[in-house]
Design a protein around this motif. Structure first.
Motif, mmCIF file in Angstrom:
data_model
loop_
_atom_site.group_PDB
_atom_site.id
_atom_site.type_symbol
_atom_site.label_atom_id
_atom_site.label_comp_id
_atom_site.label_asym_id
_atom_site.label_seq_id
_atom_site.Cartn_x
_atom_site.Cartn_y
_atom_site.Cartn_z
ATOM 1 N N GLY A 330 0.628 -0.894 -0.110
ATOM 2 C CA GLY A 330 0.013 0.110 -0.032
ATOM 3 C C GLY A 330 0.853 1.738 0.302
ATOM 4 N N VAL A 352 -11.407 -0.808 -4.018
ATOM 5 C CA VAL A 352 -11.144 -0.662 -2.668
ATOM 6 C C VAL A 352 -10.895 -1.880 -1.941
ATOM 7 C CG1 VAL A 352 -11.639 0.502 -0.528
ATOM 8 C CG2 VAL A 352 -11.797 1.916 -2.304
ATOM 9 N N ARG A 357 -7.924 -0.873 0.979
ATOM 10 C CA ARG A 357 -7.960 0.683 1.479
ATOM 11 C C ARG A 357 -8.145 1.263 0.237
ATOM 12 N NH1 ARG A 357 -1.295 0.419 3.900
ATOM 13 N NH2 ARG A 357 -1.123 2.340 3.316
ATOM 14 N N ASN A 358 -7.732 2.242 0.851
ATOM 15 C CA ASN A 358 -8.061 3.566 -0.520
ATOM 16 C C ASN A 358 -7.099 4.908 -0.433
ATOM 17 O OD1 ASN A 358 -8.755 6.144 -2.187
ATOM 18 N ND2 ASN A 358 -11.330 6.207 -1.376
ATOM 19 N N GLU A 362 -5.433 8.832 1.003
ATOM 20 C CA GLU A 362 -4.790 9.337 2.376
ATOM 21 C C GLU A 362 -3.438 9.915 1.845
ATOM 22 O OE1 GLU A 362 -2.762 5.070 2.713
ATOM 23 O OE2 GLU A 362 -5.126 4.286 2.616
#
Ligand SMILES: CC(=O)N[C@H]1[C@@H](OP(=O)(O)OP(=O)(O)OC[C@H]2O[C@@H](n3ccc(=O)[nH]c3=O)[C@H](O)[C@@H]2O)O[C@H](CO)[C@@H](O)[C@@H]1O[C@H](C)C(=O)N[C@@H](C)C(=O)N[C@@H](CCC(=O)O)C(=O)O
Ligand SMILES: Nc1ncnc2c1ncn2[C@@H]1O[C@H](COP(=O)(O)OP(=O)(O)OP(=O)(O)O)[C@@H](O)[C@H]1O
Length: 453
Positions: A330, A352, A357-358, A362
């Motif tokens: 990530g 996602v 997660r996106n 972030e």
């Protein structure tokens, strides 16, 4: 046991000592040394032994083994980068030496840049001037060995070959469980080739050897060519896209391509060499060469079959060391790029879900995405698409309600996009297929519409 010593500055010559192939066990032994130091032995094991080799096939295997020995030497040569290169068991011809000069010079481009070394004019494989003969047609079986790397690209090729009715064996090098899972998920026949680097290399690294990136795709390609001759296949298929031919533009230095051996120049020269010098009917090509990374991503997004299996994150593939918990770390450039490249073509919840997660929402990832956009930074030394592809993907997301509020997309729209020319942000322009490739004409005829639409 005597203690291993290594002084990279004292080394005078890198030696290609000998190479052996045992047809009874399928084990190739590639032997190297620095000066009169200990032998460094790399092994490559091709499943399916014993192999019955005679006549022209045996001669082709010997040629392929020599080529592999010469190319795989780059892992060891880099440890000292001495001025002299010696081949103990043969005299190369000029064309072979020229191919190797190119593979070492460009394949070690990132290594040289990061270590502040100037390799221009320094790498010269010795050669004689004996005439050479053209390779014969061996009558190889019409069958593809398709390289699989665990990421999206090779899965796109595998499905395209399946759709075109090409018989194939999904083939990988090394012990990665992730690649094995992807390979098994294809439901096709598989071939797993083992490769062990000489253990002394890691010791030399500890003792201060030069270290850095090597052209691993060139090595994998040479292994696959040897394997094709042994298991009787007339095609070795890689999945290197057009974008791989473009490196990072470094101010004051010029272009440095992390993935040089995935680029067109390597494919053209290596593939041509194999057909001229090893077997006239053994064809090496990349099925994705006409496509940009975004075109490959669009193709991958059309099929959900591998969502829970694939990963493009290279942190999965260290020989030693930790791997990401859920297949995607990530935070590396490949995770950033693959997330961004797939986003325009996949429903957001699906993407996602794959990454867990996106990444585009972030704040801490801004610098990573900036590098992909070539904004205040150069393209990372990783296998990621061109800056214009990242910019086009981000511009597309900035128009989509489901993405445009995410922090990285919002920042792009506010701070980066106003400095760019709108015309250069078109995704459609990046979907156009290129004519520069080595895909067999009849196959390309079948695939052009499939990839272009
Ligand atoms: C997994 C990875 O990305 N490794 C790169 C990393 O190496 P690191 O030290 O962190 O771990 P190891 O891979 O375990 O390597 C240990 C040492 O062994 C050397 N080595 C490894 C393989 C080999 O064939 N020859 C070797 O000499 C290596 O240099 C280490 O000293 O950082 C290294 C330095 O930048 C990279 O060279 C490692 O990259 C691997 C060779 C590798 O397999 N990388 C692929 C995941 C990769 O980058 N594939 C590209 C294609 C690039 C190309 O030029 O063809 C891609 O993703 O498309
Ligand atoms: N361990 C391996 N054995 C054989 N071929 C490999 C291996 N790792 C990578 N390759 C091949 O090298 C080429 C470049 O690898 P790359 O990582 O770009 O592809 P990928 O894993 O299919 O997709 P992605 O770009 O999403 O990671 C591909 O053709 C891939 O199949």
């Amino acid at each position: 046991m005597t203690e291993l010593k290594f002084d990279r500055d004292a080394v005078q010559a890198f030696r290609f000592v000998r190479r052996e192939f045992d047809a009874a066990s399928g084990v190739a032994r590639l032997v190297y040394a620095f000066d009169d130091g200990p032998e460094l032995v790399e092994t490559v094991t091709i499943p399916g032994a014993p192999f019955a080799l005679e006549g022209a096939r045996a001669a082709a295997v010997e040629q392929a083994l020599t080529l592999l020995h010469l190319i795989a030497g780059v892992s060891y040569y880099k440890a000292a980068v001495p001025d002299s290169i010696r081949i103990d068991y043969t005299t190369l011809d000029a064309a072979t030496a020229a191919l190797l000069d190119e593979v070492y010079r460009h394949g070690l481009g990132e290594f040289a840049y990061r270590n502040g070394l100037d390799l221009s004019g320094r790498i010269r494989f010795p050669h004689g001037d004996a005439p050479v003969t053209d390779a014969p047609v061996l009558g190889l079986r019409h069958h593809a060995l398709t390289a699989i790397g665990g990421g999206k690209d090779s899965l796109v090729s595998i499905e395209a070959l399946r759709g075109a009715g090409v018989n194939q064996t999904v083939t990988w090098i090394g012990g990665s469980q992730l690649i094995r899972d992807c390979a098994e998920r294809t439901g096709l026949s598989t071939l797993n080739i083992q490769r062990q680097l000489a253990p002394e290399l890691f010791e030399y690294n500890r003792l201060g050897a030069w270290n850095g990136h090597i052209p691993v795709t060139a090595i994998n390609s040479a292994i696959m060519v040897l394997a094709a001759l042994l298991v009787d296949a007339d095609q070795v298929v890689f999945s290197n896209e057009r974008s791989a031919s473009y490196g990072s533009l470094i101010e004051g230095t010029g272009e440095v391509n992390h993935q040089w051996s995935k680029g067109w120049a390597f494919e053209r020269d290596f593939g041509g060499y194999v057909e001229r010098r090893i077997a006239a009917d053994l064809h090496y090509y990349s099925l994705l060469r006409p496509m940009s990374e975004l075109a490959v991503a669009r193709q991958f997004a059309r099929n959900t079959h591998y969502d829970a299996y694939f990963s493009s994150c290279n942190r999965n593939f260290h020989i030693r060391g930790e791997r990401p918990v859920n297949r995607w770390c990530g935070v590396c450039p490949k995770c950033h790029f693959v997330f961004l490249a797939l986003a325009p073509f996949m429903p957001k919840p699906r993407l996602v879900g794959i990454f867990g997660r996106n990444l585009l929402d972030e704040q801490s990832q801004v610098a990573g995405f900036d590098a992909l956009l070539e904004f205040h930074d150069h393209k990372p030394f990783e296998c990621v698409g061109e800056g214009r592809e990242s910019r086009a993907a981000m511009a597309a997301l900035a128009t989509r309600p489901e993405w445009r509020e995410d922090v990285i997309v919002r920042r792009f729209a506010r701070e980066v996009a106003p400095q760019l020319d709108d015309a250069a942000l078109s995704i459609d322009a990046l979907m156009v297929l290129d004519d520069e490739h080595r895909i067999p004409a009849d196959l390309w005829e079948k695939l052009r519409a499939h990839f272009g639409a």
